[in-house]
Design a protein around this motif. Structure first.
Motif, PDB file in Angstrom:
ATOM      1  N   ILE A 162       0.775  -1.397   0.075  1.00  0.00           N
ATOM      2  CA  ILE A 162       0.130   0.031   0.029  1.00  0.00           C
ATOM      3  C   ILE A 162       0.912   1.216   0.018  1.00  0.00           C
ATOM      4  N   LEU A 163       1.825   1.174   0.836  1.00  0.00           N
ATOM      5  CA  LEU A 163       2.509   2.664   0.962  1.00  0.00           C
ATOM      6  C   LEU A 163       3.784   2.786  -0.015  1.00  0.00           C
ATOM      7  N   TYR A 164       4.411   1.610  -0.582  1.00  0.00           N
ATOM      8  CA  TYR A 164       5.468   1.930  -1.465  1.00  0.00           C
ATOM      9  C   TYR A 164       5.300   1.273  -2.878  1.00  0.00           C
ATOM     10  N   PHE A 165       4.606   0.277  -2.967  1.00  0.00           N
ATOM     11  CA  PHE A 165       4.423  -0.292  -4.602  1.00  0.00           C
ATOM     12  C   PHE A 165       3.307   0.313  -5.141  1.00  0.00           C
ATOM     13  N   ALA A 166       2.052   0.501  -4.501  1.00  0.00           N
ATOM     14  CA  ALA A 166       0.926   0.883  -5.216  1.00  0.00           C
ATOM     15  C   ALA A 166       1.055   2.544  -5.710  1.00  0.00           C
ATOM     16  N   PRO A 167       1.780   3.391  -4.878  1.00  0.00           N
ATOM     17  CA  PRO A 167       1.814   4.571  -5.663  1.00  0.00           C
ATOM     18  C   PRO A 167       2.837   4.532  -6.725  1.00  0.00           C
ATOM     19  N   ARG A 168       3.827   3.739  -6.617  1.00  0.00           N
ATOM     20  CA  ARG A 168       4.897   3.652  -7.948  1.00  0.00           C
ATOM     21  C   ARG A 168       4.432   2.860  -9.070  1.00  0.00           C
ATOM     22  N   CYS A 169       3.832   1.590  -8.979  1.00  0.00           N
ATOM     23  CA  CYS A 169       3.643   0.870  -9.952  1.00  0.00           C
ATOM     24  C   CYS A 169       2.327   0.100  -9.790  1.00  0.00           C
ATOM     25  N   GLY A 170       1.457   0.652  -8.985  1.00  0.00           N
ATOM     26  CA  GLY A 170       0.130   0.097  -8.934  1.00  0.00           C
ATOM     27  C   GLY A 170      -0.709   0.113 -10.082  1.00  0.00           C
ATOM     28  N   HIS A 171      -0.589   1.197 -10.921  1.00  0.00           N
ATOM     29  CA  HIS A 171      -1.421   1.339 -12.139  1.00  0.00           C
ATOM     30  C   HIS A 171      -0.878   0.771 -13.365  1.00  0.00           C
ATOM     31  N   VAL A 214     -12.736  -6.508   4.568  1.00  0.00           N
ATOM     32  CA  VAL A 214     -13.672  -6.298   3.842  1.00  0.00           C
ATOM     33  C   VAL A 214     -13.513  -4.848   2.929  1.00  0.00           C
ATOM     34  N   ILE A 215     -13.516  -4.052   3.908  1.00  0.00           N
ATOM     35  CA  ILE A 215     -13.411  -2.645   3.407  1.00  0.00           C
ATOM     36  C   ILE A 215     -12.171  -2.401   2.560  1.00  0.00           C
ATOM     37  N   ILE A 216     -11.276  -2.859   3.110  1.00  0.00           N
ATOM     38  CA  ILE A 216      -9.814  -2.813   2.257  1.00  0.00           C
ATOM     39  C   ILE A 216      -9.677  -3.544   0.815  1.00  0.00           C
ATOM     40  N   GLN A 217     -10.451  -4.525   1.047  1.00  0.00           N
ATOM     41  CA  GLN A 217     -10.636  -5.593  -0.123  1.00  0.00           C
ATOM     42  C   GLN A 217     -11.312  -4.966  -1.238  1.00  0.00           C
ATOM     43  N   MET A 218     -12.396  -4.327  -0.790  1.00  0.00           N
ATOM     44  CA  MET A 218     -13.330  -3.715  -1.709  1.00  0.00           C
ATOM     45  C   MET A 218     -12.413  -2.630  -2.474  1.00  0.00           C
ATOM     46  N   ASN A 219     -11.997  -1.858  -1.723  1.00  0.00           N
ATOM     47  CA  ASN A 219     -11.296  -0.614  -2.084  1.00  0.00           C
ATOM     48  C   ASN A 219     -10.293  -0.709  -3.217  1.00  0.00           C
ATOM     49  N   TYR A 220      -9.483  -1.801  -3.018  1.00  0.00           N
ATOM     50  CA  TYR A 220      -8.559  -2.327  -3.868  1.00  0.00           C
ATOM     51  C   TYR A 220      -8.628  -3.098  -4.936  1.00  0.00           C
ATOM     52  N   LEU A 221      -9.882  -3.777  -4.862  1.00  0.00           N
ATOM     53  CA  LEU A 221     -10.407  -4.561  -6.077  1.00  0.00           C
ATOM     54  C   LEU A 221     -10.886  -3.707  -6.655  1.00  0.00           C
ATOM     55  N   ASN A 222     -11.660  -2.672  -6.602  1.00  0.00           N
ATOM     56  CA  ASN A 222     -12.386  -1.905  -7.236  1.00  0.00           C
ATOM     57  C   ASN A 222     -11.284  -1.236  -8.089  1.00  0.00           C
ATOM     58  N   LYS A 223     -10.327  -0.707  -7.442  1.00  0.00           N
ATOM     59  CA  LYS A 223      -9.040  -0.048  -8.143  1.00  0.00           C
ATOM     60  C   LYS A 223      -8.703  -0.908  -9.195  1.00  0.00           C
ATOM     61  N   ALA A 224      -8.427  -2.185  -8.986  1.00  0.00           N
ATOM     62  CA  ALA A 224      -7.829  -3.024  -9.874  1.00  0.00           C
ATOM     63  C   ALA A 224      -8.869  -3.299 -11.032  1.00  0.00           C
ATOM     64  N   LEU A 225     -10.101  -3.462 -10.714  1.00  0.00           N
ATOM     65  CA  LEU A 225     -11.047  -3.542 -11.976  1.00  0.00           C
ATOM     66  C   LEU A 225     -11.253  -2.398 -12.826  1.00  0.00           C
ATOM     67  N   ASP A 226     -10.916  -1.107 -12.108  1.00  0.00           N
ATOM     68  CA  ASP A 226     -11.079  -0.045 -12.725  1.00  0.00           C
ATOM     69  C   ASP A 226      -9.692   0.246 -13.779  1.00  0.00           C
ATOM     70  N   THR A 227      -8.965  -0.093 -13.221  1.00  0.00           N
ATOM     71  CA  THR A 227      -7.563  -0.049 -14.210  1.00  0.00           C
ATOM     72  C   THR A 227      -7.217  -1.182 -14.861  1.00  0.00           C
ATOM     73  N   VAL A 260      -0.109  -5.642  -7.895  1.00  0.00           N
ATOM     74  CA  VAL A 260      -0.174  -4.876  -6.740  1.00  0.00           C
ATOM     75  C   VAL A 260      -1.389  -4.914  -6.113  1.00  0.00           C
ATOM     76  N   PHE A 261      -2.449  -4.599  -6.725  1.00  0.00           N
ATOM     77  CA  PHE A 261      -3.814  -4.323  -6.124  1.00  0.00           C
ATOM     78  C   PHE A 261      -4.370  -5.707  -5.758  1.00  0.00           C
ATOM     79  N   THR A 262      -4.252  -6.602  -6.600  1.00  0.00           N
ATOM     80  CA  THR A 262      -4.784  -7.833  -6.532  1.00  0.00           C
ATOM     81  C   THR A 262      -4.219  -8.561  -5.148  1.00  0.00           C
ATOM     82  N   GLY A 263      -2.735  -8.385  -5.038  1.00  0.00           N
ATOM     83  CA  GLY A 263      -1.941  -8.939  -3.985  1.00  0.00           C
ATOM     84  C   GLY A 263      -2.538  -8.160  -2.486  1.00  0.00           C
ATOM     85  N   ILE A 264      -2.873  -7.121  -2.748  1.00  0.00           N
ATOM     86  CA  ILE A 264      -3.452  -6.668  -1.436  1.00  0.00           C
ATOM     87  C   ILE A 264      -4.665  -7.322  -1.101  1.00  0.00           C
TER      88      ILE A 264
END
Length: 245
Positions: free
Chosen positions: A121-130, A184-197, A135-139
């Motif tokens: 979340i703190l290191y890899f997501a801002p740099r290569c999450g997109h 569940v909140i963390i999962q939903m947030n990053y799963l939606n980020k992954a699906l949106d990206t 990255v997102f699916t790993g979280i």
């Protein structure tokens, strides 16, 4: 391709999907209360097929031959796991699950997951999450393995409560409830980020494989370690299979 933001919150179709997902997760929650997590989780392979079909018709995302092969392999792997899944020994209180969750081996797994999630979340997501789908699916997958263990504990506690053995008086029940909500909140947030990206046909299989694998590992660690809490001659025959894993 999106940008991993929160624009999906304005889409009525997203909210419709969220409602149907909640209904499905409630049924999934009940399943965890009555069956081993190592058995229930692999059955989620059906969601890969459904996601791929819906993405093809609704999102116009083409599923290539390798994607079809991957879906078939997911289903095949799930069938093999389900056929050979061991049974759990009966659980009579939420405190038994707490004892399993506080064993050194599972605490080591828990600590490793937390460290990896924080790092992602703190290191890899801002740099290569997109740019990197892992990255997102790993979280999501790492947090998912913890949420399943907590859902198993909470579901069992509610089942025992409905049977007349009130588990709501124990602090452990409410702690598991808090863990479920957080994960569940963390999962939903990053799963939606992954699906949106990224392409849905890419995200769904990767997420399923990682989530299922980590959940099985967590389940084996947690419930296998618990076997040491009981004399071997007191275990049911099905538990011997668990020890062999």
């Amino acid at each position: 391709m999106g940008y991993g933001g929160y624009a999906y919150l304005l889409e009525p179709l997203w909210w419709l999907g969220m409602v149907t997902m909640i209904v499905g997760e409630v049924a999934n929650f009940v399943a965890y209360a009555f069956a081993p997590a190592i058995l229930v989780t692999p059955l989620g392979a059906l969601s890969i097929i459904v996601s791929a079909i819906l993405a093809h018709f609704m999102l116009k995302e083409k599923l290539h031959q390798l994607g079809v092969l991957g879906c078939i392999m997911c289903i095949s792997g799930s069938v093999i796991i389900v056929i050979h899944a061991p049974q759990e020994s009966p659980i009579t209180s939420v405190q038994e699950i707490w004892a399993m969750a506080t064993q050194p081996a599972f605490l080591l797994y828990l600590g490793s997951v937390i460290v990896l999630v924080v790092l992602l979340i703190l290191y890899f997501a801002p740099r290569c999450g997109h740019t990197n789908v892992l990255v997102f699916t790993g979280i999501c997958s790492l947090m998912g393995s913890l949420s399943v263990m907590s859902v198993k504990a909470l579901g069992t506690a509610l089942k025992l409560t409905f049977e007349g053995k009130n588990q709501l008086v124990y602090l452990e029940t409410w702690f598991f409830m808090f863990i479920v909500a957080t994960c569940v909140i963390i999962q939903m947030n990053y799963l939606n980020k992954a699906l949106d990206t990224f392409n849905t046909a890419v995200v769904s299989p990767i997420y399923y494989v990682m989530f299922t694998s980590l959940t099985i590992i967590a389940s084996v660690i947690m419930f296998k370690v618990s076997m040491h809490l009981y004399p071997l001659h007191c275990l049911p025959d099905s538990s011997v299979v668990t020890v062999k894993l």
